[in-house]
Design a protein around this motif. Structure first.
Motif, PDB file in Angstrom:
ATOM      1  N   PHE A 139      48.743  30.133  13.646  1.00 10.03           N
ATOM      2  CA  PHE A 139      49.113  31.541  13.851  1.00 10.03           C
ATOM      3  C   PHE A 139      48.965  32.321  12.555  1.00 10.03           C
ATOM      4  O   PHE A 139      48.379  33.410  12.521  1.00 10.03           O
ATOM      5  N   MET A 140      49.463  31.741  11.471  1.00 10.55           N
ATOM      6  CA  MET A 140      49.382  32.437  10.194  1.00 10.55           C
ATOM      7  C   MET A 140      47.943  32.500   9.687  1.00 10.55           C
ATOM      8  O   MET A 140      47.547  33.445   9.022  1.00 10.55           O
TER       9      MET A 140
ATOM     10  N   TYR B 109      52.818  41.354   9.272  1.00 10.50           N
ATOM     11  CA  TYR B 109      52.276  41.135  10.616  1.00 10.50           C
ATOM     12  C   TYR B 109      53.246  40.329  11.476  1.00 10.50           C
ATOM     13  O   TYR B 109      53.486  40.656  12.636  1.00 10.50           O
ATOM     14  N   ALA B 110      53.806  39.284  10.899  1.00 12.45           N
ATOM     15  CA  ALA B 110      54.772  38.477  11.645  1.00 12.45           C
ATOM     16  C   ALA B 110      56.005  39.297  12.013  1.00 12.45           C
ATOM     17  O   ALA B 110      56.592  39.118  13.072  1.00 12.45           O
TER      18      ALA B 110
ATOM     19  N   PHE C  30      50.536  40.968   3.836  1.00 17.72           N
ATOM     20  CA  PHE C  30      50.077  41.377   5.172  1.00 17.72           C
ATOM     21  C   PHE C  30      50.606  40.420   6.240  1.00 17.72           C
ATOM     22  O   PHE C  30      51.095  40.844   7.289  1.00 17.72           O
ATOM     23  N   LYS C  31      50.511  39.132   5.985  1.00 18.91           N
ATOM     24  CA  LYS C  31      50.947  38.158   6.985  1.00 18.91           C
ATOM     25  C   LYS C  31      52.446  38.253   7.239  1.00 18.91           C
ATOM     26  O   LYS C  31      52.901  38.116   8.378  1.00 18.91           O
ATOM     27  N   PHE C  32      53.177  38.475   6.177  1.00 20.24           N
ATOM     28  CA  PHE C  32      54.628  38.682   6.332  1.00 20.24           C
ATOM     29  C   PHE C  32      54.890  39.887   7.245  1.00 20.24           C
ATOM     30  O   PHE C  32      55.627  39.792   8.227  1.00 20.24           O
TER      31      PHE C  32
END
Lengths: 202, 352
Positions: B53-54, A51-52, A47-49
């Motif tokens: 941020f992460m 999202y970024a 998800f974080k990947f």
């Protein structure tokens, strides 16, 4: 007996890599709960990947689901030597690029999405950091969005998620020298965009 | 060491990717050169910013619930595991038609074979009453069809009605005098094979693995009961395991970021005394420590060694960081930093 085997296996295995192998083998054998554990273990990283890469929380959730459904359907294609995380990120990358193409444009930044993120800082950040973080996170998101796709993906995976160049090369299919060049340029662009917020007050 | 080279390597220094000698040279330069020192501070703040941020980018609960819903829908439209990959086609067809587990279908098959064998031996010289249960796969008037889902007893009754002077069958045809006992056993087998509860039991696999004599020595209801209990217990354990997995992943991620931040802590000087400002790290470590202890115990209870080991490994470090002074003595900070790098902890956290 068959059912508690997962737990027996855990008692025997010594490290995460073996544990991961056991889960993959069981998932490939149709054990949905084993796949559930894989999902629990990795969905936040994926998800974080995403999202970024996309800058939009709701879209990132949707695309994360698609990534794992894709992984579920193709779990038989996972080779023993491919690290699960790398493999999942590879699928996520394809899902993200496909969404870029079908939407025909980069996802526009939407401030509401930032607001809706879980940024309740009480256990994540100390108060002095928390004060700035919300605004700064929007700036970072914006700055990421302004990078082109090649730079954005290497910056995300290396600077934000700390994967190795080798892993990133597997995910993107780019050569390591290209990755290094892209990362260097991405860092310069990010630094330029964020510099006003980073100056040390004297 | 000049400024140009120093600036180029600042990122690597912060990432901890330089060897000791090199790192020491650059640190020396940074201490001496105010411009490079400023750059270093900016880079360090930038890393902290990215880490925040992460951290902030957390998915909502929707992600999980929607995913499981979609997975369920996916499974209903196309089962992930094709039975044909495990069994040859004829087996697949028969089993799927019967809705039996293979073991039960196999048991039925054995019975049929036994009956055929017995019938061929007995058909000529023995007559029995209509109350005996009979089956024969070969003779046309009487059939126990392998791909007929109708209960065996019902078929038997129908056939008995059609043909009253029917034949008794036994596995060992010569022991005719023991036929009543054998009848009884046969009935038990058949009634077991057609028990619908057993057919629908969620854990067909485990039924399959039980030895035959264990199956025949227990009533089907008893077995079902045990299976239901087992899966209930198992469901609970799995739910716990999944919850732990999620929490542990989150915890490990936080510890990783804390240790990265700690590794980059720089010393400052107040008059003659050198110290490290680790107020932020100390605060974080205190929060993380409490949770770490709880998660490690849960992992221990559930027998998830991999998580227990990792959480146990970081716990003393968290404890030491939490117990540092706000302006910590350099030797204590360096000692902890050294342990972090010697045990290669950040790398093993990242792999998790």
């Amino acid at each position: 007996m068959d059912i508690p085997m997962l737990f027996h296996a855990q008692a025997e295995i010594k490290n995460t890599a073996e544990y991961s192998d056991v889960l993959i083998a069981r998932a490939q054998n149709g054990d949905r709960e084993a796949f559930g554990l894989i999902f629990e273990h990795h969905h936040r990283f994926v998800f974080k990947f995403i999202y970024a890469m996309t800058g939009e929380a709701a879209a990132a959730e949707e695309l994360t689901q698609e990534t794992f459904l894709g992984a579920y359907k193709n779990i038989h294609a996972l080779r023993g030597d491919a690290r699960l995380k790398t493999w999942l990120c590879g699928i996520a990358k394809n899902v993200v690029y496909k969404s870029f193409r079908t939407r025909g444009k980069d996802l526009a930044q939407n401030d509401d999405d930032i607001e809706s993120l879980d940024v309740s800082g009480d256990e994540k950040t100390a108060p002095d950091r928390e004060f700035l973080s919300k605004e700064l996170n929007q700036k970072i998101s914006k700055a990421l969005e302004n990078l082109d796709a090649d730079k954005r993906i290497v910056f995300t995976l290396k600077e934000l998620q700390h994967l190795s160049y080798k892993e990133i090369a597997e995910i993107t299919g780019h050569s390591i020298p290209k990755l290094k060049t892209d990362l260097h340029r991405a860092k310069i662009e990010m630094r330029a965009a964020l510099r006003p917020y980073l100056e040390v007050k004297k | 060491m000049n400024c140009e080279k120093c600036l180029y390597l600042i990122d690597d220094l912060i990432e901890g990717e330089l060897d000791e000698l090199f790192a020491a040279q650059i640190e020396q330069h940074i201490d001496a050169c105010s411009d490079c020192r400023a750059e270093f501070e900016i880079a360090r703040r930038e890393k902290a910013l990215f880490a925040d941020f992460m951290f902030a980018a957390e998915p909502s609960e929707n992600l999980r619930t929607n995913f499981y819903a979609r997975l369920e829908a996916e499974n209903q439209s196309a089962p992930a595991v094709k039975i044909s990959e495990r069994a040859s086609d004829w087996k697949t067809r028969i089993f799927s038609f019967l809705h039996f587990s293979p073991a039960l279908a196999g048991a039925a098959l054995i019975i049929v074979c036994g009956l055929i064998f017995g019938l061929t031996k007995l058909v000529s010289n023995e007559k029995t009453g209509a109350d005996n249960i009979v089956a024969d796969a070969k003779t046309t008037d009487f059939q126990l069809p392998p791909n007929n889902e109708k209960p065996v007893a019902e078929n038997a009754a129908k056939n008995i009605a059609q043909k009253p002077e029917i034949i008794k069958v036994a596995k060992t045809p010569k022991l005719n005098d023991a036929k009543n006992e054998r009848d009884k056993r046969l009935r038990e087998k058949i009634s077991l094979a057609k028990t619908p509860e057993l057919r629908r039991a969620p854990n067909g696999k485990s039924v399959r693995k039980l030895e035959d004599n264990r199956i025949f020595n227990r009533s089907a209801a008893e077995l079902n009961n045990q299976i239901a209990q087992l899966s209930e217990e198992e469901k609970q354990r799995r739910a716990l395991l999944i919850a732990l997995e999620t929490e542990a992943t989150r915890q490990i991620e936080k510890v990783e970021l804390l240790l990265r931040s700690f590794r980059n802590a720089r010393s400052a000087a107040d008059g003659d005394a050198e110290f490290f400002d680790v107020a932020y790290e100390r605060q974080q470590a205190r929060k993380l420590l409490e949770k770490n202890v709880r998660l490690r115990r849960e992992a221990e209870n559930l027998g998830t060694i991999y998580a227990e080991e990792l959480l146990g490994k970081v716990e003393p470090l968290l404890l030491d960081i939490a117990n540092l002074e706000k302006n910590a003595a350099p030797e204590r900070v360096r000692d902890i930093k050294e342990r972090v790098s010697n045990q290669n902890i950040i790398a093993s956290l990242q792999i998790y």
